[in-house]
Design a protein around this motif. Sequence first.
Motif, PDB file in Angstrom:
ATOM      1  N   LEU A 129      -0.114 -36.717 -37.179  1.00 38.82           N
ATOM      2  CA  LEU A 129       1.271 -36.629 -37.615  1.00 38.82           C
ATOM      3  C   LEU A 129       1.618 -37.780 -38.550  1.00 38.82           C
ATOM      4  N   VAL A 130       1.235 -38.994 -38.156  1.00 42.53           N
ATOM      5  CA  VAL A 130       1.512 -40.156 -39.009  1.00 42.53           C
ATOM      6  C   VAL A 130       0.810 -40.010 -40.354  1.00 42.53           C
ATOM      7  N   ALA A 131      -0.461 -39.581 -40.326  1.00 41.04           N
ATOM      8  CA  ALA A 131      -1.210 -39.443 -41.578  1.00 41.04           C
ATOM      9  C   ALA A 131      -0.637 -38.329 -42.444  1.00 41.04           C
ATOM     10  N   ASN A 132      -0.317 -37.177 -41.828  1.00 34.91           N
ATOM     11  CA  ASN A 132       0.188 -36.040 -42.597  1.00 34.91           C
ATOM     12  C   ASN A 132       1.554 -36.314 -43.198  1.00 34.91           C
ATOM     13  N   VAL A 133       2.463 -36.847 -42.382  1.00 33.57           N
ATOM     14  CA  VAL A 133       3.801 -37.137 -42.885  1.00 33.57           C
ATOM     15  C   VAL A 133       3.753 -38.219 -43.952  1.00 33.57           C
ATOM     16  N   SER A 134       2.917 -39.249 -43.748  1.00 35.26           N
ATOM     17  CA  SER A 134       2.783 -40.295 -44.761  1.00 35.26           C
ATOM     18  C   SER A 134       2.282 -39.723 -46.077  1.00 35.26           C
ATOM     19  N   HIS A 135       1.300 -38.813 -45.980  1.00 33.50           N
ATOM     20  CA  HIS A 135       0.766 -38.189 -47.197  1.00 33.50           C
ATOM     21  C   HIS A 135       1.819 -37.323 -47.869  1.00 33.50           C
ATOM     22  N   GLU A 136       2.552 -36.537 -47.059  1.00 37.27           N
ATOM     23  CA  GLU A 136       3.562 -35.653 -47.626  1.00 37.27           C
ATOM     24  C   GLU A 136       4.703 -36.431 -48.267  1.00 37.27           C
ATOM     25  N   PRO A 140       6.102 -37.081 -53.259  1.00 34.84           N
ATOM     26  CA  PRO A 140       7.423 -36.927 -53.885  1.00 34.84           C
ATOM     27  C   PRO A 140       8.136 -38.249 -54.109  1.00 34.84           C
ATOM     28  N   ILE A 141       7.947 -39.209 -53.208  1.00 39.82           N
ATOM     29  CA  ILE A 141       8.598 -40.508 -53.405  1.00 39.82           C
ATOM     30  C   ILE A 141       8.039 -41.202 -54.640  1.00 39.82           C
ATOM     31  N   ALA A 142       6.706 -41.137 -54.811  1.00 40.10           N
ATOM     32  CA  ALA A 142       6.102 -41.748 -55.993  1.00 40.10           C
ATOM     33  C   ALA A 142       6.575 -41.065 -57.275  1.00 40.10           C
ATOM     34  N   GLY A 143       6.647 -39.707 -57.237  1.00 36.35           N
ATOM     35  CA  GLY A 143       7.125 -38.991 -58.410  1.00 36.35           C
ATOM     36  C   GLY A 143       8.569 -39.310 -58.729  1.00 36.35           C
ATOM     37  N   VAL A 147      10.123 -41.257 -62.149  1.00 38.67           N
ATOM     38  CA  VAL A 147      11.174 -40.708 -63.010  1.00 38.67           C
ATOM     39  C   VAL A 147      12.320 -41.696 -63.157  1.00 38.67           C
ATOM     40  N   LEU A 148      12.754 -42.260 -62.038  1.00 37.46           N
ATOM     41  CA  LEU A 148      13.883 -43.187 -62.082  1.00 37.46           C
ATOM     42  C   LEU A 148      13.526 -44.474 -62.816  1.00 37.46           C
ATOM     43  N   GLU A 149      12.296 -44.959 -62.633  1.00 33.23           N
ATOM     44  CA  GLU A 149      11.881 -46.167 -63.357  1.00 33.23           C
ATOM     45  C   GLU A 149      11.849 -45.932 -64.861  1.00 33.23           C
ATOM     46  N   ASN A 150      11.401 -44.752 -65.270  1.00 27.81           N
ATOM     47  CA  ASN A 150      11.389 -44.443 -66.703  1.00 27.81           C
ATOM     48  C   ASN A 150      12.804 -44.389 -67.266  1.00 27.81           C
ATOM     49  N   ILE A 151      13.746 -43.862 -66.467  1.00 29.15           N
ATOM     50  CA  ILE A 151      15.132 -43.818 -66.939  1.00 29.15           C
ATOM     51  C   ILE A 151      15.708 -45.218 -67.024  1.00 29.15           C
ATOM     52  N   LYS A 168      13.491 -31.686 -58.182  1.00 28.30           N
ATOM     53  CA  LYS A 168      12.385 -31.003 -57.521  1.00 28.30           C
ATOM     54  C   LYS A 168      11.737 -31.901 -56.480  1.00 28.30           C
ATOM     55  N   GLN A 169      11.556 -33.166 -56.818  1.00 27.92           N
ATOM     56  CA  GLN A 169      10.958 -34.089 -55.856  1.00 27.92           C
ATOM     57  C   GLN A 169      11.890 -34.298 -54.666  1.00 27.92           C
ATOM     58  N   THR A 170      13.193 -34.382 -54.933  1.00 26.15           N
ATOM     59  CA  THR A 170      14.155 -34.534 -53.842  1.00 26.15           C
ATOM     60  C   THR A 170      14.160 -33.305 -52.944  1.00 26.15           C
ATOM     61  N   GLU A 171      14.036 -32.127 -53.556  1.00 27.42           N
ATOM     62  CA  GLU A 171      13.997 -30.895 -52.768  1.00 27.42           C
ATOM     63  C   GLU A 171      12.777 -30.863 -51.859  1.00 27.42           C
ATOM     64  N   ARG A 172      11.661 -31.362 -52.347  1.00 27.14           N
ATOM     65  CA  ARG A 172      10.477 -31.371 -51.507  1.00 27.14           C
ATOM     66  C   ARG A 172      10.668 -32.300 -50.305  1.00 27.14           C
ATOM     67  N   LEU A 173      11.302 -33.456 -50.533  1.00 26.87           N
ATOM     68  CA  LEU A 173      11.612 -34.334 -49.410  1.00 26.87           C
ATOM     69  C   LEU A 173      12.524 -33.631 -48.409  1.00 26.87           C
ATOM     70  N   GLY A 174      13.494 -32.883 -48.916  1.00 26.29           N
ATOM     71  CA  GLY A 174      14.378 -32.137 -48.026  1.00 26.29           C
ATOM     72  C   GLY A 174      13.635 -31.101 -47.208  1.00 26.29           C
ATOM     73  N   ARG A 175      12.659 -30.416 -47.821  1.00 26.00           N
ATOM     74  CA  ARG A 175      11.892 -29.413 -47.090  1.00 26.00           C
ATOM     75  C   ARG A 175      11.062 -30.058 -45.985  1.00 26.00           C
ATOM     76  N   LEU A 176      10.509 -31.229 -46.277  1.00 23.01           N
ATOM     77  CA  LEU A 176       9.721 -31.919 -45.261  1.00 23.01           C
ATOM     78  C   LEU A 176      10.605 -32.358 -44.107  1.00 23.01           C
ATOM     79  N   VAL A 177      11.784 -32.882 -44.417  1.00 31.02           N
ATOM     80  CA  VAL A 177      12.710 -33.282 -43.353  1.00 31.02           C
ATOM     81  C   VAL A 177      13.108 -32.075 -42.513  1.00 31.02           C
TER      82      VAL A 177
END
Length: 368
Positions: A129-136, A140-143, A147-151, A168-177
């Motif tokens: 669980l720790v490994a899977n959630v960390s990977h998931e 999206p957090i890195a992506g 994006v925000l750093e480039n802006i 899209k990256q935020t939506e993926r975080l929402g799906r994981l939550v």
Amino acid sequence: MSEGPAGRRSPREPWGGVSPFSIKTKLGALVVIAVLITTGLMMIAMRTATELRFITVFSMIATLLITQFVAHSLTAPLDDMNAVARSISHGDYTRRVRENRRDELGDLAQTINRMADDLEAQERQRKELVANVSHELRTPIAGLRAVLENIVDGVTQADPETMRTALKQTERLGRLVETLLDLSRLDNGVVPLKKRRFEVWPYLSGVLKEANMVATARAGIASGSGSHTRNDVHLHLDVSPPELTAHADPERIHQVVANLIDNAVKHSPAHGRVTVKARRGALPESLELEVLDEGPGIPRSEWHRVFERFNRGQVMRPHGPGSDGGTGLGLAIARWAVDLHGGRIGVAESERGCRILVTLPGLPSLPS
């Protein structure tokens, strides 16, 4: 009786009565033997005029020797169990008690070994669980950070296309939550169902259209549970009769179908086909659902593990092109939703690919 872990024999059922090898039988035999020895020596003393004190000493020595032998056979496995239990309390789940007895201590040894198996599996799932959630979370957090750093650095402008990428990256975080929330509901007990009668064809058609729209909109970005990202797999719906109706909780059934489609798409070959079938069940308003893919299928030895949490399968190439491994929670959530309805879900025989069969009970039968 549940199937034991691979490589271990299945646990026996508890003794239904007094076994010829039970501890009670052994202690009873010890008393009988001691009485026979004493009686035999008394008869010898009466026939040979041997003094009673010698007979008493011989009886005590013989009885003590037999008692010591029986006591050692009973306490030795207890010492072994104590050592294994101490290792388990220190976090070592690899040790097991020898199961070479056919009495109550043998049953206790099997119970301790099953407990160790369960604790070892839970510890492995916790680490997964720790490994899977960390990977998931990392992707999206890195992506989103990039994006925000480039802006902020002025490399890109906050135009609609850039913000859409961040969304899209935020939506993926929402799906994981949301997946983790479903897991929390699964652990916390029964969720109230909101059952109602609905038409199956338009309902499932909407679920498939939503899956296709999500796949098209999010192509190229790894998904969470219940929303695949591949748009090269064709989804086909087969409902018979077309006017078929069912009585269930539509929201929970949406979870079941969406997660089964997600799993089937991930395991489909390029330009494969996933078929969702719906048929009338045996009871009024009952429903039988099938989700069939054209992937490599699931070995029969793995059928009982398919719906375990964090299980991702063990085929050589478990996921199709452009698909991530997911969190391994989708099928566990599907089983949870089916169990809430009092239905059944499992892997069924199929000539090609994997076939998941879901049976929903519908309206309860009235007593005659």
